[in-house]
Motif scaffolding. Structure first.
Motif, PDB file in Angstrom:
ATOM      1  N   THR A  92       0.907  -1.185  -0.143  1.00  0.00           N
ATOM      2  CA  THR A  92       0.023  -0.001   0.057  1.00  0.00           C
ATOM      3  C   THR A  92       0.919   1.158   0.046  1.00  0.00           C
ATOM      4  O   THR A  92       0.172   2.259  -0.121  1.00  0.00           O
ATOM      5  CB  THR A  92      -1.125  -0.003   1.317  1.00  0.00           C
ATOM      6  OG1 THR A  92      -0.305   0.082   2.433  1.00  0.00           O
ATOM      7  CG2 THR A  92      -2.082  -1.085   1.104  1.00  0.00           C
ATOM      8  N   SER A  93       2.159   0.975   0.128  1.00  0.00           N
ATOM      9  CA  SER A  93       2.880   2.315   0.285  1.00  0.00           C
ATOM     10  C   SER A  93       3.439   2.844  -1.428  1.00  0.00           C
ATOM     11  O   SER A  93       3.797   3.856  -1.543  1.00  0.00           O
ATOM     12  CB  SER A  93       4.410   1.972   0.681  1.00  0.00           C
ATOM     13  OG  SER A  93       4.865   1.124   0.046  1.00  0.00           O
ATOM     14  N   ILE A  94       2.979   1.849  -2.197  1.00  0.00           N
ATOM     15  CA  ILE A  94       2.885   2.585  -3.838  1.00  0.00           C
ATOM     16  C   ILE A  94       1.555   2.999  -4.283  1.00  0.00           C
ATOM     17  O   ILE A  94       0.471   2.330  -3.638  1.00  0.00           O
ATOM     18  CB  ILE A  94       3.740   1.395  -4.671  1.00  0.00           C
ATOM     19  CG1 ILE A  94       3.320   0.114  -4.835  1.00  0.00           C
ATOM     20  CG2 ILE A  94       5.313   1.349  -4.078  1.00  0.00           C
ATOM     21  CD1 ILE A  94       3.885  -0.968  -5.662  1.00  0.00           C
ATOM     22  N   SER A  95       1.750   3.626  -5.629  1.00  0.00           N
ATOM     23  CA  SER A  95       0.210   3.897  -6.020  1.00  0.00           C
ATOM     24  C   SER A  95      -0.607   2.844  -6.771  1.00  0.00           C
ATOM     25  O   SER A  95       0.006   1.707  -6.812  1.00  0.00           O
ATOM     26  CB  SER A  95       0.580   4.921  -7.141  1.00  0.00           C
ATOM     27  OG  SER A  95       1.168   4.234  -8.341  1.00  0.00           O
ATOM     28  N   VAL A  96      -1.871   3.083  -6.972  1.00  0.00           N
ATOM     29  CA  VAL A  96      -2.737   1.950  -7.156  1.00  0.00           C
ATOM     30  C   VAL A  96      -2.229   1.640  -8.577  1.00  0.00           C
ATOM     31  O   VAL A  96      -2.109   0.420  -9.017  1.00  0.00           O
ATOM     32  CB  VAL A  96      -4.056   2.748  -7.146  1.00  0.00           C
ATOM     33  CG1 VAL A  96      -5.065   1.847  -8.149  1.00  0.00           C
ATOM     34  CG2 VAL A  96      -4.597   2.823  -5.931  1.00  0.00           C
ATOM     35  N   PHE A 104      -1.055  -2.123  -9.752  1.00  0.00           N
ATOM     36  CA  PHE A 104      -1.836  -2.591 -10.715  1.00  0.00           C
ATOM     37  C   PHE A 104      -0.869  -3.020 -11.806  1.00  0.00           C
ATOM     38  O   PHE A 104      -1.021  -4.389 -12.146  1.00  0.00           O
ATOM     39  CB  PHE A 104      -2.876  -1.782 -11.453  1.00  0.00           C
ATOM     40  CG  PHE A 104      -3.506  -2.092 -12.628  1.00  0.00           C
ATOM     41  CD1 PHE A 104      -4.536  -2.993 -12.703  1.00  0.00           C
ATOM     42  CD2 PHE A 104      -2.924  -1.904 -14.003  1.00  0.00           C
ATOM     43  CE1 PHE A 104      -5.314  -3.662 -13.812  1.00  0.00           C
ATOM     44  CE2 PHE A 104      -3.603  -2.463 -15.138  1.00  0.00           C
ATOM     45  CZ  PHE A 104      -4.893  -3.324 -15.033  1.00  0.00           C
ATOM     46  N   ASP A 105       0.050  -2.476 -12.101  1.00  0.00           N
ATOM     47  CA  ASP A 105       1.309  -2.900 -13.165  1.00  0.00           C
ATOM     48  C   ASP A 105       1.890  -4.378 -12.521  1.00  0.00           C
ATOM     49  O   ASP A 105       2.222  -5.095 -13.280  1.00  0.00           O
ATOM     50  CB  ASP A 105       2.220  -1.813 -13.304  1.00  0.00           C
ATOM     51  CG  ASP A 105       1.677  -0.878 -14.289  1.00  0.00           C
ATOM     52  OD1 ASP A 105       0.839  -1.014 -14.843  1.00  0.00           O
ATOM     53  OD2 ASP A 105       2.554   0.128 -14.478  1.00  0.00           O
ATOM     54  N   GLU A 106       1.923  -4.199 -11.137  1.00  0.00           N
ATOM     55  CA  GLU A 106       2.823  -5.397 -10.624  1.00  0.00           C
ATOM     56  C   GLU A 106       2.005  -6.513 -10.742  1.00  0.00           C
ATOM     57  O   GLU A 106       2.468  -7.657 -10.892  1.00  0.00           O
ATOM     58  CB  GLU A 106       3.315  -5.147  -9.056  1.00  0.00           C
ATOM     59  CG  GLU A 106       4.133  -4.005  -9.082  1.00  0.00           C
ATOM     60  CD  GLU A 106       5.527  -4.485  -9.424  1.00  0.00           C
ATOM     61  OE1 GLU A 106       5.851  -5.634  -9.596  1.00  0.00           O
ATOM     62  OE2 GLU A 106       6.142  -3.485  -9.613  1.00  0.00           O
ATOM     63  N   ALA A 107       0.669  -6.655 -10.495  1.00  0.00           N
ATOM     64  CA  ALA A 107      -0.336  -7.624 -10.549  1.00  0.00           C
ATOM     65  C   ALA A 107      -0.276  -8.049 -11.910  1.00  0.00           C
ATOM     66  O   ALA A 107      -0.291  -9.116 -12.477  1.00  0.00           O
ATOM     67  CB  ALA A 107      -1.866  -7.265 -10.125  1.00  0.00           C
ATOM     68  N   TYR A 108      -0.609  -6.950 -13.131  1.00  0.00           N
ATOM     69  CA  TYR A 108      -0.340  -7.349 -14.462  1.00  0.00           C
ATOM     70  C   TYR A 108       0.744  -8.284 -15.126  1.00  0.00           C
ATOM     71  O   TYR A 108       0.974  -9.001 -15.720  1.00  0.00           O
ATOM     72  CB  TYR A 108      -0.690  -6.190 -15.270  1.00  0.00           C
ATOM     73  CG  TYR A 108      -0.846  -6.351 -16.596  1.00  0.00           C
ATOM     74  CD1 TYR A 108      -2.062  -6.921 -17.355  1.00  0.00           C
ATOM     75  CD2 TYR A 108       0.523  -6.290 -17.437  1.00  0.00           C
ATOM     76  CE1 TYR A 108      -1.802  -7.230 -18.540  1.00  0.00           C
ATOM     77  CE2 TYR A 108       0.290  -6.511 -18.925  1.00  0.00           C
ATOM     78  CZ  TYR A 108      -0.941  -6.944 -19.529  1.00  0.00           C
ATOM     79  OH  TYR A 108      -0.924  -7.068 -20.867  1.00  0.00           O
ATOM     80  N   SER A 129      -8.807   1.736 -10.935  1.00  0.00           N
ATOM     81  CA  SER A 129      -9.744   1.819  -9.522  1.00  0.00           C
ATOM     82  C   SER A 129      -9.096   0.738  -8.667  1.00  0.00           C
ATOM     83  O   SER A 129      -8.481  -0.028  -9.026  1.00  0.00           O
ATOM     84  CB  SER A 129     -11.020   1.551 -10.208  1.00  0.00           C
ATOM     85  OG  SER A 129     -11.580   0.472 -10.229  1.00  0.00           O
ATOM     86  N   ASP A 130      -9.587   0.958  -7.454  1.00  0.00           N
ATOM     87  CA  ASP A 130      -9.192  -0.142  -6.566  1.00  0.00           C
ATOM     88  C   ASP A 130      -9.942  -1.389  -6.674  1.00  0.00           C
ATOM     89  O   ASP A 130      -9.381  -2.392  -6.761  1.00  0.00           O
ATOM     90  CB  ASP A 130      -9.590   0.308  -5.003  1.00  0.00           C
ATOM     91  CG  ASP A 130      -8.982   1.646  -4.462  1.00  0.00           C
ATOM     92  OD1 ASP A 130      -7.813   1.857  -4.913  1.00  0.00           O
ATOM     93  OD2 ASP A 130      -9.374   2.350  -3.698  1.00  0.00           O
ATOM     94  N   ALA A 131     -11.056  -1.227  -7.426  1.00  0.00           N
ATOM     95  CA  ALA A 131     -11.766  -2.451  -7.741  1.00  0.00           C
ATOM     96  C   ALA A 131     -11.253  -3.338  -8.970  1.00  0.00           C
ATOM     97  O   ALA A 131     -10.896  -4.477  -8.853  1.00  0.00           O
ATOM     98  CB  ALA A 131     -13.260  -2.305  -8.292  1.00  0.00           C
ATOM     99  N   THR A 132     -10.571  -2.437 -10.000  1.00  0.00           N
ATOM    100  CA  THR A 132      -9.723  -3.004 -11.117  1.00  0.00           C
ATOM    101  C   THR A 132      -8.583  -3.646 -10.462  1.00  0.00           C
ATOM    102  O   THR A 132      -8.024  -4.751 -10.964  1.00  0.00           O
ATOM    103  CB  THR A 132      -9.462  -2.138 -12.059  1.00  0.00           C
ATOM    104  OG1 THR A 132     -10.886  -1.530 -12.420  1.00  0.00           O
ATOM    105  CG2 THR A 132      -8.802  -2.508 -13.367  1.00  0.00           C
TER     106      THR A 132
END
Length: 136
Positions: free
Chosen positions: A34-38, A42-46, A111-114
């Protein structure tokens, strides 16, 4: 593998597949930071999704042709063949691909949901790869 002109034969080493899978395993950890931007999360998960998908493709003896555009799209769309992923999941993963491209080209943010959906899908693909013996 089906004859798709944008795929070429590729003899990956077992060590190469293990290394790619290990990289995929690290990215969900970063996606939870949570210390990095959404958008970075998202990029990390992708990245985890793409690395797992690419490892599965390599394990099947192929890689995308570097002379053709659309590598990410191709690797995601053939997950039904490489990791036996359900077609509905492929549609969701392709939507995440499109979102990532949109984020990069327009400055939009996820978004947080995405982000949450992308993390779930990344972790699911990683589990599926393990279940199928990918990179072990």
């Amino acid at each position: 593998m089906p004859a798709i002109k944008r795929l070429v034969r590729h003899e990956a080493t077992p060590g190469g597949i293990v290394k790619l899978r290990a990289a995929a395993d690290r990215h969900p950890v970063y996606a939870r930071a949570t210390s990095i931007s959404v958008e970075n999360r998202f990029d990390e998960a992708y990245k985890a999704i793409m690395q797992c998908a690419m490892a599965a493709l390599w394990a099947k003896g192929h890689r995308p042709a570097t002379s053709e555009p659309g590598h990410h799209q191709l690797v995601i769309r053939i997950l039904s063949k490489t990791l036996a992923v359900d077609g509905d999941v492929v549609i969701v993963l392709d939507a995440r691909r499109k979102q990532r491209k949109l984020n990069g080209c327009s400055g939009d943010t996820a978004s947080d949901a995405t982000l949450a959906e992308c993390k779930v899908q990344a972790e699911s693909l990683i589990r599926r790869g393990r279940e199928m013996g990918l990179g072990t």
